[in-house]
Design a protein around this motif. Structure first.
Motif, PDB file in Angstrom:
ATOM      1  N   CYS A  66       1.289  -1.639  -0.196  1.00 24.38           N
ATOM      2  CA  CYS A  66      -0.004   0.131  -0.139  1.00 24.38           C
ATOM      3  C   CYS A  66       0.882   1.447  -0.507  1.00 24.38           C
ATOM      4  O   CYS A  66       0.364   2.594  -0.562  1.00 24.38           O
ATOM      5  CB  CYS A  66      -0.910  -0.732   1.133  1.00 24.38           C
ATOM      6  SG  CYS A  66       0.166  -0.102   3.011  1.00 24.38           S
TER       7      CYS A  66
ATOM      8  N   ASP B 179       2.567   1.373  -4.012  1.00 21.73           N
ATOM      9  CA  ASP B 179       0.977   1.414  -4.937  1.00 21.73           C
ATOM     10  C   ASP B 179       1.582   0.053  -5.858  1.00 21.73           C
ATOM     11  O   ASP B 179       1.470   0.421  -7.182  1.00 21.73           O
ATOM     12  CB  ASP B 179       0.700   2.612  -5.533  1.00 21.73           C
ATOM     13  CG  ASP B 179       0.180   3.084  -4.304  1.00 21.73           C
ATOM     14  OD1 ASP B 179      -0.827   2.716  -3.390  1.00 21.73           O
ATOM     15  OD2 ASP B 179      -0.534   4.191  -4.158  1.00 21.73           O
TER      16      ASP B 179
ATOM     17  N   GLY C  74      -2.486   2.310  -9.940  1.00 21.17           N
ATOM     18  CA  GLY C  74      -3.128   3.413  -8.777  1.00 21.17           C
ATOM     19  C   GLY C  74      -3.470   3.135  -7.219  1.00 21.17           C
ATOM     20  O   GLY C  74      -2.852   1.872  -7.406  1.00 21.17           O
ATOM     21  N   PRO C  75      -3.912   3.289  -6.599  1.00 20.10           N
ATOM     22  CA  PRO C  75      -3.733   2.926  -5.298  1.00 20.10           C
ATOM     23  C   PRO C  75      -3.876   1.234  -4.748  1.00 20.10           C
ATOM     24  O   PRO C  75      -4.930   1.018  -5.225  1.00 20.10           O
ATOM     25  CB  PRO C  75      -4.721   4.095  -4.410  1.00 20.10           C
ATOM     26  CG  PRO C  75      -4.930   4.775  -5.295  1.00 20.10           C
ATOM     27  CD  PRO C  75      -5.546   4.440  -6.296  1.00 20.10           C
TER      28      PRO C  75
ATOM     29  N   THR D 212      -8.023  -4.049  -4.546  1.00 20.58           N
ATOM     30  CA  THR D 212      -8.432  -3.227  -3.361  1.00 20.58           C
ATOM     31  C   THR D 212      -8.072  -1.792  -3.433  1.00 20.58           C
ATOM     32  O   THR D 212      -6.580  -2.047  -3.375  1.00 20.58           O
ATOM     33  CB  THR D 212      -9.331  -3.718  -2.088  1.00 20.58           C
ATOM     34  OG1 THR D 212      -8.073  -3.988  -1.517  1.00 20.58           O
ATOM     35  CG2 THR D 212     -10.410  -4.479  -2.461  1.00 20.58           C
ATOM     36  N   SER D 213      -8.428  -0.068  -3.043  1.00 22.75           N
ATOM     37  CA  SER D 213      -7.658   0.103  -3.018  1.00 22.75           C
ATOM     38  C   SER D 213      -7.740   1.090  -2.077  1.00 22.75           C
ATOM     39  O   SER D 213      -7.906   2.325  -1.857  1.00 22.75           O
ATOM     40  CB  SER D 213      -8.299   0.978  -4.420  1.00 22.75           C
ATOM     41  OG  SER D 213      -9.820   2.065  -3.911  1.00 22.75           O
TER      42      SER D 213
ATOM     43  N   THR E 208      -8.832   6.195   0.491  1.00 19.62           N
ATOM     44  CA  THR E 208      -7.887   7.507  -0.314  1.00 19.62           C
ATOM     45  C   THR E 208      -8.870   8.280  -0.634  1.00 19.62           C
ATOM     46  O   THR E 208      -9.566   7.681  -1.504  1.00 19.62           O
ATOM     47  CB  THR E 208      -6.092   7.159  -0.501  1.00 19.62           C
ATOM     48  OG1 THR E 208      -6.681   7.198  -1.662  1.00 19.62           O
ATOM     49  CG2 THR E 208      -4.970   6.875   0.095  1.00 19.62           C
TER      50      THR E 208
ATOM     51  N   SER F 187     -10.645   6.478  -4.528  1.00 22.12           N
ATOM     52  CA  SER F 187      -9.824   5.440  -5.113  1.00 22.12           C
ATOM     53  C   SER F 187     -11.027   4.695  -4.590  1.00 22.12           C
ATOM     54  O   SER F 187     -10.551   3.511  -3.813  1.00 22.12           O
ATOM     55  CB  SER F 187      -8.457   4.801  -3.514  1.00 22.12           C
ATOM     56  OG  SER F 187      -8.989   4.915  -2.553  1.00 22.12           O
ATOM     57  N   LYS F 188     -11.997   5.197  -5.026  1.00 23.50           N
ATOM     58  CA  LYS F 188     -13.304   4.445  -4.282  1.00 23.50           C
ATOM     59  C   LYS F 188     -13.817   3.585  -5.813  1.00 23.50           C
ATOM     60  O   LYS F 188     -14.647   3.045  -6.747  1.00 23.50           O
ATOM     61  CB  LYS F 188     -14.821   4.683  -4.473  1.00 23.50           C
ATOM     62  CG  LYS F 188     -14.829   6.092  -2.725  1.00 23.50           C
ATOM     63  CD  LYS F 188     -15.594   6.641  -3.363  1.00 23.50           C
ATOM     64  CE  LYS F 188     -15.773   8.422  -1.749  1.00 23.50           C
ATOM     65  NZ  LYS F 188     -16.985   8.762  -1.789  1.00 23.50           N
ATOM     66  N   GLN F 189     -12.398   2.266  -6.055  1.00 24.16           N
ATOM     67  CA  GLN F 189     -12.715   1.198  -7.593  1.00 24.16           C
ATOM     68  C   GLN F 189     -12.023   0.206  -5.998  1.00 24.16           C
ATOM     69  O   GLN F 189     -11.171   0.081  -5.721  1.00 24.16           O
ATOM     70  CB  GLN F 189     -12.395   2.392  -8.432  1.00 24.16           C
ATOM     71  CG  GLN F 189     -10.364   2.449  -8.304  1.00 24.16           C
ATOM     72  CD  GLN F 189     -10.208   3.085  -9.659  1.00 24.16           C
ATOM     73  OE1 GLN F 189     -11.084   3.768 -10.182  1.00 24.16           O
ATOM     74  NE2 GLN F 189      -8.859   2.424 -10.135  1.00 24.16           N
TER      75      GLN F 189
ATOM     76  N   ASN G 148      -9.651  -3.051  -8.600  1.00 28.74           N
ATOM     77  CA  ASN G 148      -9.207  -3.080 -10.079  1.00 28.74           C
ATOM     78  C   ASN G 148      -9.381  -4.644 -10.504  1.00 28.74           C
ATOM     79  O   ASN G 148      -8.556  -5.411  -9.335  1.00 28.74           O
ATOM     80  CB  ASN G 148      -7.879  -2.507 -10.005  1.00 28.74           C
ATOM     81  CG  ASN G 148      -7.670  -0.970 -10.665  1.00 28.74           C
ATOM     82  OD1 ASN G 148      -8.549  -0.864 -11.545  1.00 28.74           O
ATOM     83  ND2 ASN G 148      -7.368  -0.409  -9.773  1.00 28.74           N
TER      84      ASN G 148
ATOM     85  N   THR H  99     -12.011  -1.744 -14.574  1.00 27.38           N
ATOM     86  CA  THR H  99     -12.278  -1.397 -12.926  1.00 27.38           C
ATOM     87  C   THR H  99     -14.167  -1.194 -12.026  1.00 27.38           C
ATOM     88  O   THR H  99     -14.574  -0.601 -13.270  1.00 27.38           O
ATOM     89  CB  THR H  99     -11.817  -0.210 -13.222  1.00 27.38           C
ATOM     90  OG1 THR H  99     -10.101   0.109 -13.583  1.00 27.38           O
ATOM     91  CG2 THR H  99     -11.687   1.085 -11.935  1.00 27.38           C
TER      92      THR H  99
END
Length: 486
Positions: A340, A343, A362-363, A378-379, A382, A385-387, A389, A401
């Motif tokens: 984390c 990343d 991404g995160p 998971t992200s 932050t 980062s509501k996604q 991948n 995504t």
């Protein structure tokens, strides 16, 4: 079946025909509305397990045909012989007087649907279906590559053909027909195998549906005996798959073209345009293999206390990452770790050596394997980062995504769905099929929250009150254990 399920068995003995509304698995007969009421109040039958006749008839024909009484002595099964792997009535004991491993069948069938053996059978069905699917896809891909290679060879032939005179027309037609013949011959072999594989894949999927209905509606005895039948069929399918893998049927078939050097001299005596060769290489499909020793019987739960469990280090992996937040394993033994702070996702080989990194995705927080050489990452929580991948590990890129509109920390995968800790929004579940999101629990989660599954239960940690909580996939809680170590 011992009696006609659509007719009340009690009334039928009185020469009265009345439709049954429920089925009693222990009495092995249907009951009408009046007999059902008497059955529920009688001291001898009030604890019997009954099911609506409509639901009972949903069971597969093979399950309905399972006898719950001894065919030889017409008495109810009361014992199970582990040596011969079969149920016995009291009179059957005479035939098993030398068997020292007779067990009360009630002990054997208790909680059979949630037993390790039943779960192993369900896992074996899924595993066998996945193995057949992999072999089928491999053969389909070989069909495609054969056609593509044929086109390449044809192009090479035509390019060379354009440099020579019309005398080679006849030879060109001959070699093209030969290529086509070789392709058709080898393709027909693959199609024959594909037909067999698709049929077996269909049968395995039907087995899975049957097992699901069995788990829901069949009696414990029916479920137990059905499990034994299915295990034998699974072994046959596994032997079939392994026999294919060891045979030449899975050799990679290719087409190549060797040019006749005599054509370069434009010799008029040349009788062939070249030679078409079908080459074979062994397949590299990874077939999941079940462990050699499988659960054949239901073992009573262990009485060992958790405090008495001792741990032993089996292997130490040097990830060389500053902060490992999650890890998962691929079927081929590769290990995937998420970091984390940097990343990135790092992939290590089964022996722990470095393979490759996935960056610029991404995160990153937690990671879980979801099948088809893919992992979900998971992200965290932050901003922006509501996604989640979905990463194709084989091609080393993000292939999808999922917009989840919430924080997402610890994650677990089951039956095509991701269950993830969503911070203040509790635990969420997102379907990989239609990307629909449902709420499992609204309990506030910490950023260090993790979640795991076992059977039909979820277990999640909570650093706020130092405990592990158990719930089902609908959020119904079953308690928690204190002083959880995160």
């Amino acid at each position: 079946m011992a009696s006609n399920p659509s007719v009340c068995g009690v009334c039928e003995h009185r020469h009265v025909t009345k439709p049954s509304v429920v089925w009693c698995s222990e009495c092995d007969e249907g009951l009408c509305e009046d007999c059902k009421e008497h059955h529920s109040f009688s001291k001898a039958t009030r604890n019997h397990e009954i099911v609506l006749i409509g639901e009972y008839m949903k069971l597969p024909a093979k399950i309905l045909q399972i006898a719950q009484f001894c065919n030889k002595h017409n008495e109810k099964y009361e014992l199970f012989c582990r040596k011969h792997d079969c149920p016995c009535c009291r009179k059957c004991v005479e035939d098993h007087n030398r068997c020292n491993d007779l067990t009360d069948i009630r002990t054997m069938i208790h909680n059979v649907k949630s037993s390790a053996a039943f779960q192993e059978m369900e896992h074996a069905l899924s595993e066998t279906a996945e193995n057949i699917k992999r072999v089928r896809i491999n053969r389909e891909e070989n069909l495609t590559s054969l056609a593509e290679k044929r086109k390449i060879v044809e192009l090479e032939i035509r390019q060379f053909r354009n440099k020579i005179n019309d005398y080679l027309d006849e030879l060109q037609d001959k070699i093209l027909k030969e290529i086509k013949t070789v392709e058709e011959k080898e393709s027909n072999k693959i199609r024959q195998l594909l037909t067999s594989l698709m049929q077996r894949e269909k049968e395995i999927l039907e087995y899975k549906d049957s097992v699901e209905n069995t788990k829901r509606y069949a009696s414990n005895l029916q479920s137990f005996i059905a499990m034994k039948h299915v295990e034998k069929d699974i072994i046959k399918e596994e032997i079939y798959i392994q026999s294919i893998c060891k045979s030449e049927q899975l050799h990679q078939i290719d087409i190549s073209y060797t040019m006749n050097t005599a054509l370069q001299e434009l010799a008029t005596t040349t009788k062939t345009f070249g030679e078409v060769i079908a080459s074979f290489t062994a397949c590299n499909i990874y077939i999941q293999k079940r462990r050699n020793k499988q659960a054949k019987i239901i073992v009573p739960p262990s009485t060992n206390h958790f405090d008495n469990v001792s741990l032993k280090v089996k292997q130490t992996i040097q990830t060389k990452l500053p902060n490992v937040c999650g890890c998962t394993f691929l079927p081929d033994g590769k290990m995937i770790f998420s970091c984390c702070t940097s990343d990135q996702v790092r992939v290590l080989k089964p022996n722990g050596s470095y393979d490759f990194d996935l960056n610029k995705i991404g995160p990153v927080l937690d990671v879980v394997y979801i099948g088809d050489n893919s992992v979900a990452v998971t992200s965290g929580g932050t901003v922006g980062s509501k996604q989640i991948n979905i990463i194709d590990v084989k091609n080393r890129k993000v292939k999808k995504t999922l917009k989840v509109n919430s924080a997402n920390y610890g994650v677990v995968f089951k039956d095509g769905k991701l269950m993830y800790c969503a911070g203040e929004k509790g635990i969420k579940m997102v379907s990989l099929g239609d990307e629909s999101i449902t709420s499992i629990s609204t309990s506030k989660m910490s950023e260090q929250a993790n979640v795991a599954t076992h059977g039909d239960k979820l277990f999640y940690t909570n650093v706020i009150n130092d405990n592990v909580t158990c719930c089902d996939f609908h959020g119904k809680h079953y308690g928690h254990s204190a002083k959880a170590v995160l």
